[in-house]
Scaffold this motif. Structure first.
Motif, PDB file in Angstrom:
ATOM      1  N   LEU A 203      79.748  21.756 -15.359  1.00 27.55           N
ATOM      2  CA  LEU A 203      80.094  22.639 -14.494  1.00 27.55           C
ATOM      3  C   LEU A 203      78.733  23.311 -14.063  1.00 27.55           C
ATOM      4  O   LEU A 203      78.561  23.779 -13.088  1.00 27.55           O
ATOM      5  CB  LEU A 203      81.052  23.592 -14.845  1.00 27.55           C
ATOM      6  N   ILE A 204      77.842  23.547 -15.081  1.00 27.71           N
ATOM      7  CA  ILE A 204      76.675  24.121 -14.747  1.00 27.71           C
ATOM      8  C   ILE A 204      75.529  23.099 -13.995  1.00 27.71           C
ATOM      9  O   ILE A 204      75.294  23.567 -13.082  1.00 27.71           O
ATOM     10  CB  ILE A 204      75.941  24.542 -16.085  1.00 27.71           C
ATOM     11  N   VAL A 205      75.722  22.013 -14.367  1.00 28.59           N
ATOM     12  CA  VAL A 205      74.877  20.850 -13.789  1.00 28.59           C
ATOM     13  C   VAL A 205      75.552  20.666 -12.299  1.00 28.59           C
ATOM     14  O   VAL A 205      74.786  20.818 -11.387  1.00 28.59           O
ATOM     15  CB  VAL A 205      75.199  19.592 -14.212  1.00 28.59           C
ATOM     16  N   ARG A 206      76.865  20.772 -12.020  1.00 27.17           N
ATOM     17  CA  ARG A 206      77.334  20.859 -10.715  1.00 27.17           C
ATOM     18  C   ARG A 206      76.825  22.039  -9.842  1.00 27.17           C
ATOM     19  O   ARG A 206      76.551  21.922  -8.805  1.00 27.17           O
ATOM     20  CB  ARG A 206      78.960  21.023 -10.716  1.00 27.17           C
ATOM     21  N   ASP A 207      76.766  23.189 -10.576  1.00 29.62           N
ATOM     22  CA  ASP A 207      76.323  24.351  -9.874  1.00 29.62           C
ATOM     23  C   ASP A 207      75.028  24.308  -9.437  1.00 29.62           C
ATOM     24  O   ASP A 207      74.534  24.698  -8.088  1.00 29.62           O
ATOM     25  CB  ASP A 207      76.494  25.493 -10.772  1.00 29.62           C
ATOM     26  N   ILE A 208      74.253  23.514 -10.205  1.00 25.11           N
ATOM     27  CA  ILE A 208      72.814  23.353  -9.633  1.00 25.11           C
ATOM     28  C   ILE A 208      72.661  22.399  -8.618  1.00 25.11           C
ATOM     29  O   ILE A 208      72.244  22.458  -7.472  1.00 25.11           O
ATOM     30  CB  ILE A 208      71.990  22.796 -10.745  1.00 25.11           C
ATOM     31  N   VAL A 209      73.573  21.527  -8.748  1.00 23.01           N
ATOM     32  CA  VAL A 209      73.243  20.082  -7.613  1.00 23.01           C
ATOM     33  C   VAL A 209      74.235  20.562  -6.336  1.00 23.01           C
ATOM     34  O   VAL A 209      73.387  20.276  -5.188  1.00 23.01           O
ATOM     35  CB  VAL A 209      74.074  18.892  -8.465  1.00 23.01           C
ATOM     36  N   PHE A 210      75.211  20.967  -6.604  1.00 24.07           N
ATOM     37  CA  PHE A 210      76.003  21.223  -5.156  1.00 24.07           C
ATOM     38  C   PHE A 210      75.878  22.612  -4.632  1.00 24.07           C
ATOM     39  O   PHE A 210      75.834  22.941  -3.475  1.00 24.07           O
ATOM     40  CB  PHE A 210      77.652  21.174  -5.589  1.00 24.07           C
ATOM     41  N   PHE A 211      75.483  23.343  -5.520  1.00 23.24           N
ATOM     42  CA  PHE A 211      75.417  24.862  -4.824  1.00 23.24           C
ATOM     43  C   PHE A 211      73.872  25.465  -4.774  1.00 23.24           C
ATOM     44  O   PHE A 211      73.784  26.510  -4.679  1.00 23.24           O
ATOM     45  CB  PHE A 211      76.411  25.959  -5.536  1.00 23.24           C
TER      46      PHE A 211
ATOM     47  N   GLY B  56      74.424   6.388  -0.616  1.00 20.83           N
ATOM     48  CA  GLY B  56      73.705   7.364   0.072  1.00 20.83           C
ATOM     49  C   GLY B  56      74.051   8.785  -0.296  1.00 20.83           C
ATOM     50  O   GLY B  56      73.240   9.714  -0.158  1.00 20.83           O
ATOM     51  N   VAL B  57      75.236   9.227  -0.668  1.00 18.20           N
ATOM     52  CA  VAL B  57      75.790  10.565  -1.261  1.00 18.20           C
ATOM     53  C   VAL B  57      74.973  10.871  -2.341  1.00 18.20           C
ATOM     54  O   VAL B  57      74.229  11.769  -2.356  1.00 18.20           O
ATOM     55  CB  VAL B  57      77.111  10.675  -1.451  1.00 18.20           C
ATOM     56  N   ILE B  58      74.875   9.825  -3.189  1.00 11.53           N
ATOM     57  CA  ILE B  58      74.266   9.995  -4.286  1.00 11.53           C
ATOM     58  C   ILE B  58      72.508  10.243  -4.346  1.00 11.53           C
ATOM     59  O   ILE B  58      71.977  11.091  -4.822  1.00 11.53           O
ATOM     60  CB  ILE B  58      74.416   8.900  -5.539  1.00 11.53           C
TER      61      ILE B  58
ATOM     62  N   HIS C 291      66.318  17.438  -6.356  1.00  8.35           N
ATOM     63  CA  HIS C 291      64.738  17.680  -6.647  1.00  8.35           C
ATOM     64  C   HIS C 291      63.962  18.519  -6.186  1.00  8.35           C
ATOM     65  O   HIS C 291      62.971  19.285  -6.560  1.00  8.35           O
ATOM     66  CB  HIS C 291      63.975  16.197  -6.034  1.00  8.35           C
ATOM     67  N   LYS C 292      64.498  18.922  -4.723  1.00 11.43           N
ATOM     68  CA  LYS C 292      64.172  20.027  -4.025  1.00 11.43           C
ATOM     69  C   LYS C 292      64.366  21.650  -4.481  1.00 11.43           C
ATOM     70  O   LYS C 292      63.980  22.585  -4.083  1.00 11.43           O
ATOM     71  CB  LYS C 292      64.532  20.099  -2.567  1.00 11.43           C
ATOM     72  N   GLY C 293      65.623  21.378  -5.300  1.00  9.03           N
ATOM     73  CA  GLY C 293      66.004  22.692  -5.645  1.00  9.03           C
ATOM     74  C   GLY C 293      66.867  23.294  -4.824  1.00  9.03           C
ATOM     75  O   GLY C 293      67.105  24.616  -4.708  1.00  9.03           O
ATOM     76  N   VAL C 294      67.615  22.647  -3.807  1.00  3.90           N
ATOM     77  CA  VAL C 294      68.414  23.246  -2.867  1.00  3.90           C
ATOM     78  C   VAL C 294      69.915  22.684  -3.015  1.00  3.90           C
ATOM     79  O   VAL C 294      69.979  21.798  -3.674  1.00  3.90           O
ATOM     80  CB  VAL C 294      67.887  22.989  -1.536  1.00  3.90           C
ATOM     81  N   ALA C 295      70.742  23.487  -2.094  1.00  4.94           N
ATOM     82  CA  ALA C 295      72.153  23.055  -2.388  1.00  4.94           C
ATOM     83  C   ALA C 295      72.354  21.647  -1.766  1.00  4.94           C
ATOM     84  O   ALA C 295      71.706  21.425  -0.561  1.00  4.94           O
ATOM     85  CB  ALA C 295      73.042  24.210  -1.927  1.00  4.94           C
ATOM     86  N   PHE C 296      73.393  21.022  -2.156  1.00  4.91           N
ATOM     87  CA  PHE C 296      73.721  19.882  -1.677  1.00  4.91           C
ATOM     88  C   PHE C 296      75.151  19.912  -1.318  1.00  4.91           C
ATOM     89  O   PHE C 296      76.186  19.821  -2.157  1.00  4.91           O
ATOM     90  CB  PHE C 296      73.404  18.613  -2.335  1.00  4.91           C
ATOM     91  N   ALA C 297      75.467  19.948  -0.078  1.00  4.69           N
ATOM     92  CA  ALA C 297      77.227  19.872   0.391  1.00  4.69           C
ATOM     93  C   ALA C 297      77.508  18.629   0.690  1.00  4.69           C
ATOM     94  O   ALA C 297      76.999  18.036   1.689  1.00  4.69           O
ATOM     95  CB  ALA C 297      77.317  20.616   1.537  1.00  4.69           C
ATOM     96  N   ALA C 298      78.358  18.040  -0.187  1.00  2.00           N
ATOM     97  CA  ALA C 298      78.939  16.970   0.202  1.00  2.00           C
ATOM     98  C   ALA C 298      79.709  16.776   1.476  1.00  2.00           C
ATOM     99  O   ALA C 298      79.930  15.679   1.920  1.00  2.00           O
ATOM    100  CB  ALA C 298      79.831  16.139  -1.194  1.00  2.00           C
TER     101      ALA C 298
END
Lengths: 141, 141
Positions: B26-34, B124-126, B134-141
């Motif tokens: 969930l922490i990793v998710r927070d970083i990747v998605f949010f 593509g999503v991945i 890598h950029k440290g920004v949120a990723f909205a699927a």
DNA sequence: CTGTATCCTTAGGGATACTG
DNA sequence: CAGTATCCCTAAGGATACAG
């Protein structure tokens, strides 16, 4: 708390709460990779799951519709567990866990070449695992 | 017991023992998605992780080389957590968890069409999630 | 803001014995 | 063979207060 006593309605969290315990995916792995079917099969696994824990997990997975249980017709004493579609849909999850583990677990000793090959063949590997699971036989990656 | 006090040397089991607890992903998710980065960010998540649990998980993930920690140069009070390569390599795992969860969690209410589209665009999503992380920004699927 | 430090409680899991 | 039934025990997690 959210409805159904879940921590959140996030899909990832849902998955974690459904099969994210230390044992569920090992049971699914046993079915997919080793073709295991019975209580005794699972009990004999390398990780040495306890009898009560195993019974508990099998029941939970069945209740969640990931496993189905049926009596072997040839030997009525044997109960057999199989993956439902909801269960075989965990194969991609297993694949990624295996892939990550192979890459970062020093103990497995998988070479970078083997790992790259595994990932390159992802689609085919998963497809064959699905087929094997459907037939109820072991699948050796 | 096996070496290093592990239940087994199976790669899948290794992954489960490394990040298979209820909070790490969930922490990793927070970083990747949010695009979350700080202790306070994680603390504010929907799942309401406790302070001590969070501190404990962050430390463990850092020790395992999944997260790296550094001080924000603009605001020295802020500590920032980022994913290492070992951490971003969890993105495919997250994707499969999300995909399975979206398919089987009635609460999310994702349509079969959306789910099929998600899986079709997997690569593509991945790839975009990797880039975002890598950029440290949120990723909205 | 970013954590520590406590205290407390409980679910999960090991071990073992036993049953249909 | 396929589980139940106990007992015990500890790691994991909530809650809360506090500190640098």
């Amino acid at each position: 708390m959210k409805r159904l006593d879940r921590k959140s309605d996030c899909a990832i969290n849902f998955s974690l709460e459904t099969f994210g315990d230390p044992w569920s995916l090992l049971i699914v792995r046993d079915i997919v990779f080793f073709g295991k079917k019975t209580y005794g099969d699972f009990l004999a696994s390398e990780e040495r799951i306890g009898t009560s824990v195993l019974a508990n997990r099998l029941m939970a997975l069945e209740k969640q519709g990931i496993l189905s249980k049926s009596t072997n017709q040839a030997d009525k004493r044997k109960e057999e567990y199989r993956l439902t579609e909801k269960g075989t849909d965990l194969i991609p999850v297993l694949f990624e866990l295996m892939s990550w583990g192979a890459k970062y677990d020093a103990n497995t000793g998988a070479s970078p070449k083997v790992i790259a090959q595994l990932q390159k063949n992802r689609k085919g590997v998963i497809a064959r695992a699905y087929t094997a699971a459907h037939k109820g036989v072991a699948f050796a990656a």
